[in-house]
Scaffold this motif. Structure first.
Motif, PDB file in Angstrom:
ATOM      1  N   GLN A   1       5.354   1.711   7.853  1.00 46.14           N
ATOM      2  CA  GLN A   1       5.065   0.516   7.046  1.00 46.14           C
ATOM      3  C   GLN A   1       5.740   0.582   5.675  1.00 46.14           C
ATOM      4  OE1 GLN A   1       1.013  -0.949   7.041  1.00 46.14           O
ATOM      5  NE2 GLN A   1       0.660  -0.224   9.130  1.00 46.14           N
TER       6      GLN A   1
ATOM      7  N   ASP B   1      -6.579   3.953  -0.855  1.00 45.05           N
ATOM      8  CA  ASP B   1      -6.618   3.082   0.318  1.00 45.05           C
ATOM      9  C   ASP B   1      -6.343   3.967   1.525  1.00 45.05           C
ATOM     10  OD1 ASP B   1      -5.538   1.402   2.445  1.00 45.05           O
ATOM     11  OD2 ASP B   1      -5.252  -0.199   0.970  1.00 45.05           O
TER      12      ASP B   1
ATOM     13  N   TYR C   1      -1.834   4.624  -1.491  1.00 46.54           N
ATOM     14  CA  TYR C   1      -1.942   4.075  -0.139  1.00 46.54           C
ATOM     15  C   TYR C   1      -1.544   5.145   0.861  1.00 46.54           C
ATOM     16  CZ  TYR C   1      -1.875  -0.638  -2.228  1.00 46.54           C
ATOM     17  OH  TYR C   1      -2.161  -1.771  -2.948  1.00 46.54           O
TER      18      TYR C   1
ATOM     19  N   GLY D   1      -8.455   2.458   7.162  1.00 38.29           N
ATOM     20  CA  GLY D   1      -8.054   1.081   7.499  1.00 38.29           C
ATOM     21  C   GLY D   1      -7.863   0.774   8.972  1.00 38.29           C
ATOM     22  N   PRO D   2      -8.821   1.149   9.845  1.00 43.74           N
ATOM     23  CA  PRO D   2      -8.628   0.831  11.262  1.00 43.74           C
ATOM     24  C   PRO D   2      -8.720  -0.682  11.491  1.00 43.74           C
ATOM     25  CG  PRO D   2     -10.859   1.619  10.905  1.00 43.74           C
ATOM     26  CD  PRO D   2     -10.119   1.815   9.607  1.00 43.74           C
ATOM     27  N   ASN D   3      -8.193  -1.123  12.630  1.00 41.77           N
ATOM     28  CA  ASN D   3      -8.345  -2.518  13.000  1.00 41.77           C
ATOM     29  C   ASN D   3      -9.608  -2.640  13.822  1.00 41.77           C
ATOM     30  OD1 ASN D   3      -5.973  -3.222  11.691  1.00 41.77           O
ATOM     31  ND2 ASN D   3      -4.756  -2.572  13.461  1.00 41.77           N
TER      32      ASN D   3
ATOM     33  N   HIS E   1       7.193  -2.734   4.273  1.00 46.34           N
ATOM     34  CA  HIS E   1       6.073  -3.591   3.867  1.00 46.34           C
ATOM     35  C   HIS E   1       5.554  -3.180   2.481  1.00 46.34           C
ATOM     36  CE1 HIS E   1       2.133  -5.541   3.890  1.00 46.34           C
ATOM     37  NE2 HIS E   1       1.592  -4.355   3.691  1.00 46.34           N
TER      38      HIS E   1
ATOM     39  N   ILE F   1      -0.652   5.380   4.229  1.00 46.70           N
ATOM     40  CA  ILE F   1      -0.291   4.539   5.377  1.00 46.70           C
ATOM     41  C   ILE F   1       0.969   5.114   6.028  1.00 46.70           C
ATOM     42  CG2 ILE F   1       0.155   2.167   6.143  1.00 46.70           C
ATOM     43  CD1 ILE F   1      -0.929   1.111   3.575  1.00 46.70           C
TER      44      ILE F   1
ATOM     45  N   GLY G   1      -8.830  -3.913   9.296  1.00 46.88           N
ATOM     46  CA  GLY G   1      -8.292  -5.156   9.856  1.00 46.88           C
ATOM     47  C   GLY G   1      -9.430  -5.916  10.522  1.00 46.88           C
TER      48      GLY G   1
ATOM     49  N   HIS H   1      -5.002   6.510  13.473  1.00 51.54           N
ATOM     50  CA  HIS H   1      -5.730   6.409  12.212  1.00 51.54           C
ATOM     51  C   HIS H   1      -6.182   7.758  11.678  1.00 51.54           C
ATOM     52  CE1 HIS H   1      -6.302   2.292  13.931  1.00 51.54           C
ATOM     53  NE2 HIS H   1      -5.772   2.046  12.754  1.00 51.54           N
TER      54      HIS H   1
ATOM     55  N   TYR I   1      -0.356 -10.327   6.688  1.00 48.56           N
ATOM     56  CA  TYR I   1      -0.731  -8.981   6.238  1.00 48.56           C
ATOM     57  C   TYR I   1      -0.279  -8.755   4.796  1.00 48.56           C
ATOM     58  CZ  TYR I   1      -0.922  -3.795   6.803  1.00 48.56           C
ATOM     59  OH  TYR I   1      -1.178  -2.459   6.683  1.00 48.56           O
TER      60      TYR I   1
ATOM     61  N   HIS J   1      -9.441  -0.548   3.915  1.00 51.10           N
ATOM     62  CA  HIS J   1      -8.825  -1.866   4.121  1.00 51.10           C
ATOM     63  C   HIS J   1      -8.785  -2.154   5.630  1.00 51.10           C
ATOM     64  CE1 HIS J   1      -6.098  -5.009   2.333  1.00 51.10           C
ATOM     65  NE2 HIS J   1      -5.496  -4.967   3.509  1.00 51.10           N
TER      66      HIS J   1
ATOM     67  N   ASP K   1      -2.303  -8.011   1.245  1.00 51.59           N
ATOM     68  CA  ASP K   1      -2.075  -6.826   0.415  1.00 51.59           C
ATOM     69  C   ASP K   1      -1.771  -7.204  -1.039  1.00 51.59           C
ATOM     70  OD1 ASP K   1      -2.562  -4.199   1.295  1.00 51.59           O
ATOM     71  OD2 ASP K   1      -1.037  -4.425   2.851  1.00 51.59           O
TER      72      ASP K   1
HETATM   73  N1  ARG Z   1      -5.023  -1.901   9.320  1.00 49.54           N
HETATM   74  C1  ARG Z   1      -3.725  -1.367   9.018  1.00 49.54           C
HETATM   75  C2  ARG Z   1      -3.122  -0.735  10.272  1.00 49.54           C
HETATM   76  O1  ARG Z   1      -3.836  -0.316  11.159  1.00 49.54           O
HETATM   77  C3  ARG Z   1      -3.771  -0.329   7.937  1.00 49.54           C
HETATM   78  C4  ARG Z   1      -4.221  -0.839   6.596  1.00 49.54           C
HETATM   79  C5  ARG Z   1      -3.596  -0.071   5.483  1.00 49.54           C
HETATM   80  N2  ARG Z   1      -3.899  -0.577   4.172  1.00 49.54           N
HETATM   81  C6  ARG Z   1      -3.292  -1.600   3.570  1.00 49.54           C
HETATM   82  N3  ARG Z   1      -3.676  -1.945   2.373  1.00 49.54           N
HETATM   83  N4  ARG Z   1      -2.321  -2.269   4.171  1.00 49.54           N
HETATM   84  O2  ARG Z   1      -1.907  -0.639  10.361  1.00 49.54           O
END
Ligand code: ARG
Length: 579
Positions: A343, A119, A337, A122-124, A346, A339, A161, A133, A315, A159, A319
């Motif tokens: 986080q 994973d 992951y 994962g940009p928004n 989380h 990340i 957003g 990112h 969120y 993943h 997940d």
């Molecule tokens: N979109 C999230 C962010 O910008 C990152 C996603 C990471 N992946 C996940 N499975 N939560 O913070």
């Protein structure tokens, strides 16, 4: 089998012969300095303790039983009972020859391939990709490449957003701008500007804000018109990310996108299941799981909201659903992951709860491979001079420009096309390498000067080392690809370089296990540095060098170049023939 594994097996055999209990390890490691042997076995002290005997005496027995005929030229006991092993130059030469004539450099495919879900990125989609990112994207991609090279079945999951309340505002804005301009690509040319326009519109215009709120509700209940606008928005926003991936030489494809919205239909069942198991309880109208496992110092359990008062999911809920999909449908054995460290709580909650709810059984490895923050020279999170977020696209353009200036200064004879290609590879490579070579979990300071330096542990230094080897082949008028002459390890420099080269697969194993690409960077930097030392000490094309020495050294050079090229490729960095 690499040297460490081979010696490990041999020493274990000897240990068994002299009656050491079978569960004790051989503890083989490369000798740390001269006088430690090329490799060292550190087994005798622990074994002697377990058996109640004298460690040096036990070491002597192990050495007597140790069969390293043809492999080692000297085996010695040192200090309290270390076993120092010096390898035979002829044997090393044979190993180098095998690696040099092998496309995989003697890195074997794993015998037990795993399904590894990675994973990353994962940009928004509501906003343009920014430097936040970058780390996830390039570190994750490097592990994806490396595990794939080892023979694992890697499943990339982006993943993104692509769901949440702000999409009501965004599609309402898109609808208005489309009415005015009719061209969605134009309207979304700059996502950042578009987002700000939408936000301003939302804040200043009550009617628009109400419409945005209504649109979210309609979107979430599956209204066709809303879905169409949302799809349009997503397509264009994803296109921005795809462009960045291409520019960055990152292997993520559109088909790897499994965004938050993909799990929409699974969210209610996740909550229901957790309620049925008695894990989720109502608290102030929300559905909450209280995790005693993650309690604070006072013993208060860690609360994890999985459904808001009013029904919205979070969120974390997504997940949890994603984890179930990865285990049940993708059949993952290992889920990684990449990340941000911020986080961590989380991820801990998601992992703890999915084990507790039996969504994931113990055989599946769940790993949050956290990374630190990229800092500016002021020691604060990296921002533009005016304090805004730095867009990735602009950062990469600047990297290529800066590299271009350096390259044309260094080598004015190159054509414009060559300069363009080299600056792209050096510029992008520098940004990536500067990140990958730092211990993943630490913060680091972003500095153009150090990342673009031709000295030290940088992309340009390694790319330059590669071009130096290529220039020797051009000068000699040969490509050692098909050479079959013997490799003669005659000098100390050749031996040290050869042993290091043969450690490639050991290093890859370690990087794969710990998800720490900086270990590969350090290794490649050591190879390049040892190569420079070898090059100074061991003439190759000089008059009077015997042909068999010359050809042997050319093959050694070739393995250096192939190792740097392969290693950089696993980091997603390209090489060039000259620079
Ligand atoms: N979109 C999230 C962010 O910008 C990152 C996603 C990471 N992946 C996940 N499975 N939560 O913070």
């Amino acid at each position: 089998m690499n040297i460490r594994e081979l010696l490990n097996q041999k020493v274990l055999n000897a240990m068994a012969t002299v009656g050491v209990p079978a569960d004790l390890p051989a503890l083989i490691a490369p000798g740390k300095k001269s006088g430690f042997g090329d490799y060292q076995a550190n087994c005798a002290m622990g074994a002697a303790k377990a058996m109640g005997t004298n460690p040096r005496e036990l070491a002597a027995k192990i050495v007597a039983a140790l069969d390293l005929a043809g492999i080692a030229e000297k085996v010695e006991i040192a200090g309290p009972g270390f076993i120092n092993i010096d390898l035979k130059p002829e044997w090393l030469g044979e190993q180098i020859a095998k690696a040099q004539s092998d496309a995989r450099l003697q890195v074997e495919q794993v015998s037990n391939p795993q399904n590894v879900v990675i994973d990353y990125s994962g940009p928004n989609l509501a906003k343009e990709m920014h430097v936040g990112h970058l780390r996830s994207t390039i570190i994750g991609d490097s592990l994806a490449r490396l595990l794939e090279f080892q023979g694992h079945n890697v499943i990339r999951q982006n993943h993104v957003g692509d769901w949440g309340t702000q999409f009501g505002m965004l599609i309402a804005e898109l609808e208005e701008q489309l009415g005015a301009k009719g061209d969605e690509a134009m309207a979304l040319k700059d996502l950042e500007v578009f987002y700000q326009q939408a936000k301003k519109h939302f804040d200043d215009d009550e009617a628009f804000a109400n419409k945005a709120r209504e649109y979210v509700v309609r979107l979430q209940s599956g209204d066709a018109q809303m879905l169409k606008l949302w799809e349009q928005f997503k397509t264009i926003s994803l296109h921005h990310s795809t462009e960045i991936y291409q520019q960055l030489n990152v292997t993520l494809k559109d088909t790897d996108v499994r965004g938050e919205s993909f799990y929409n239909n699974d969210l209610a069942p996740v909550v229901k299941e957790l309620q049925d198991q008695g894990l989720a309880v109502e608290s102030d109208g929300a559905q909450v799981v209280f995790l005693q496992e993650l309690a604070d110092k006072e013993g208060n359990p860690s609360p994890m909201i999985i459904q808001k008062q009013g029904g919205g999911f979070l969120y974390a809920t997504t997940d949890l659903a994603a984890l179930r999909y990865r285990v049940n449908t993708l059949k993952a054995n290992r889920i990684m992951y990449f990340i941000d460290a911020r986080q961590s709580l989380h991820m801990q909650q998601v992992f703890t709860l999915s084990r507790k709810a039996k969504f994931v059984d113990e055989s599946v490895s769940l790993e949050h491979l956290a990374f630190g923050t990229m800092m500016g020279s002021d020691g604060k999170p990296f921002k533009t001079r005016t304090g805004g977020t730095v867009k990735l696209a602009e950062l990469l353009t600047e990297a290529v420009e800066r590299a271009g200036a350096l390259v044309s200064e260094k080598n004015p004879d190159l054509s414009a096309d060559e300069i363009a290609e080299i600056s792209r590879k050096v510029g992008i490579g520098s940004v990536k390498y500067a990140d990958l070579c730092k211990t993943r979990t630490n913060d680091y300071i972003f500095s153009w000067e150090s990342m673009l330096s031709f000295e030290g542990n940088t992309a340009p230094y390694l790319q330059y080392a590669y071009t130096r080897v290529q220039s020797i082949f051009r000068k000699a008028g040969v490509t050692p690809e098909s050479f079959t002459n013997a490799i003669i390890i005659g000098t100390e420099q050749e031996k040290t370089l050869a042993i290091k080269l043969l450690q490639f697969s050991e290093v890859l194993d370690q990087v794969a296990r710990e998800a720490m690409p900086h270990l590969l960077c350090t290794y490649l930097y050591e190879i390049a540095s040892l190569y420079m030392t070898f090059y100074e000490a061991c003439p190759i094309l000089k008059d009077g060098i015997a042909p068999e020495i010359r050809d042997s050294r050319l093959r050694l050079c070739h393995l250096v170049a192939k190792t740097i090229e392969q290693g950089l490729d696993l980091l997603g960095i390209e090489v060039m023939e000259r620079m």
